[in-house]
Write a protein that holds these residues in place. Structure first.
Motif, PDB file in Angstrom:
ATOM      1  N   ARG A 123     -19.803  45.997  23.997  1.00 41.69           N
ATOM      2  CA  ARG A 123     -20.926  46.413  24.980  1.00 41.69           C
ATOM      3  C   ARG A 123     -20.484  47.289  25.691  1.00 41.69           C
ATOM      4  O   ARG A 123     -21.394  47.695  25.831  1.00 41.69           O
TER       5      ARG A 123
ATOM      6  N   GLU B 286     -16.186  42.145  21.254  1.00 39.86           N
ATOM      7  CA  GLU B 286     -17.981  41.593  21.970  1.00 39.86           C
ATOM      8  C   GLU B 286     -17.879  42.781  23.073  1.00 39.86           C
ATOM      9  O   GLU B 286     -18.287  43.523  23.078  1.00 39.86           O
TER      10      GLU B 286
ATOM     11  N   ALA C  23     -23.790  39.535  20.458  1.00 40.31           N
ATOM     12  CA  ALA C  23     -22.732  40.034  21.431  1.00 40.31           C
ATOM     13  C   ALA C  23     -24.122  41.335  21.402  1.00 40.31           C
ATOM     14  O   ALA C  23     -24.324  42.245  22.609  1.00 40.31           O
TER      15      ALA C  23
END
Length: 290
Positions: free
Chosen positions: A279, A275, A23
Motif C-alpha cells: 500500500r 501488505e 492488497a
C-alpha cells in the motif's frame, strides 16, 4: 510514465501470497513481481494463482531459470497463461544461479548458449511457428503449439554480466536488473544492452526493469543496512532507499534518470507489514514518481 511495482519474495511461505496479491489489487499497484528461487516456490504456479485472484494487476516473474524446464513446457505454460489472462503476465527468463542449477543436475557448460537457444526457440513457438532445431541444449522436431497466444508476450531476460546483457539486447524485449545495481551500474547495463541491440540491427524500445531495495518506517535505515549486509552489498554506494515516501521516490527517480523504465521495490527480509509495504508503494510513493 515510469511503472512502479513491488516484490513478493519466495522466502515467505506460499500461503502468504494471496493476501499480498489482494492488497496490491485493492491499492491499485501496477505490478507485483515474483521470483523462482531454488528451492522455494514454483514461479509459474505463483504467477497463475496471483492472476486468478485479480482482474487488473500485472504480475512479473523475475526470473524463470531456462535450464529447469524444457523450452516446449515453458512455451505451453506461457501460452496457456497468456490466453487465460491476456496482457497481464510479464515473463522474465535467465540463467538462474549456476550453483542451484548444478544441484538440480541441469547446469549447462555454456549458460550463454543455453539461454540463446531457449530464447530463440521460445519466441518461435509463442509466435505460432512450427519449430525444428538441433542445438547443444534445445532439440525440437516439428513442435508447434496447439493453442498459441493471440499476441505473444514480451520476453525479458534477467542479466548482470556483459555477455548476458548484450544477449538480452540482441534477442529480448526487455532486461531485468536485480537490486545490486545502483544508478551507475544501471547506466553501464543500458550501454551494454544497446551494444547488443546495435549488433542485431534493432531499433525498437527495450524495457529496463530495475529492482530497488527499499524500507520505510521508524527502523528503515537499520533494516535496509541489515539487508545489504546479508547480500554482501553494504559497501556499494547509492544502493537502496529508505525513509518516507519522498525519500524512496528519490531513489526511484535516480534509477529512472539512469535508464530504468520500471522500478520494482524489494522489501527487506524482515519487513514487518508486507501488505502495508504494498500500500505504501501504490498510495504514497506512486504519486511522487513521474
Amino acid at each position: 510514465m515510469t511503472a512502479l511495482g513491488a516484490i513478493f519474495r519466495p522466502q515467505l511461505p506460499p500461503e502468504r501470497l494471496r493476501p499480498v496479491v489482494e492488497a496490491a489489487e485493492a491499492a491499485g499497484l501496477e505490478e507485483l513481481w515474483l521470483w523462482e528461487d531454488c528451492f522455494f516456490e514454483g514461479g509459474v504456479t505463483q504467477l497463475t494463482a496471483a492472476l486468478s485472484w485479480t482482474s487488473r494487476l500485472r504480475v512479473g516473474i523475475g526470473i524463470l531459470p531456462v535450464s529447469l524446464r524444457s523450452v516446449a513446457m515453458t512455451a505451453m505454460e506461457t501460452a496457456t497463461i497468456e490466453r487465460m489472462f491476456p496482457g497481464r503476465m510479464i515473463l522474465g527468463l535467465g540463467h538462474g544461479a549456476q550453483d542451484w542449477m548444478a544441484q538440480a543436475g541441469v547446469r549447462p557448460a555454456s549458460p550463454i548458449t543455453s539461454l540463446r537457444e531457449h530464447l530463440t526457440a521460445l519466441r518461435g513457438l509463442l509466435a505460432g511457428e512450427t519449430v525444428t532445431t538441433d542445438g547443444r541444449y534445445v532439440t525440437l522436431d516439428q513442435v508447434a503449439l496447439a493453442w498459441p497466444p493471440a499476441t505473444a508476450p514480451q520476453l525479458y531476460v534477467g542479466a548482470t554480466r556483459p555477455r548476458s546483457l548484450r544477449l538480452s539486447g540482441e534477442l529480448a524485449d526487455g532486461t531485468v536488473l536485480d537490486a545490486a545495481h545502483p544508478p551507475a551500474a544501471v547506466r553501464r547495463a543500458r550501454a551494454l544492452i544497446d551494444e547488443g541491440r546495435a549488433l542485431a540491427g534493432r531499433d525498437d524500445h527495450h524495457e529496463l526493469v530495475v529492482f530497488l531495495n527499499a524500507a520505510t518506517g521508524p527502523d528503515a535505515a537499520q533494516r535496509l543496512h541489515r539487508e545489504l549486509v546479508a547480500w554482501g552489498l553494504q559497501d556499494v554506494p547509492e544502493l537502496g532507499a529508505h525513509g518516507d515516501a519522498a525519500a524512496v521516490a528519490r531513489g526511484v527517480q535516480a534509477l529512472v534518470e539512469a535508464g530504468a523504465d520500471r522500478v520494482i521495490l524489494q522489501h527487506t527480509a524482515d519487513e514487518p507489514d508486507l501488505e502495508g509495504f504494498v500500500r505504501f508503494t501504490a498510495n504514497e510513493v506512486r504519486p511522487l514518481v513521474p
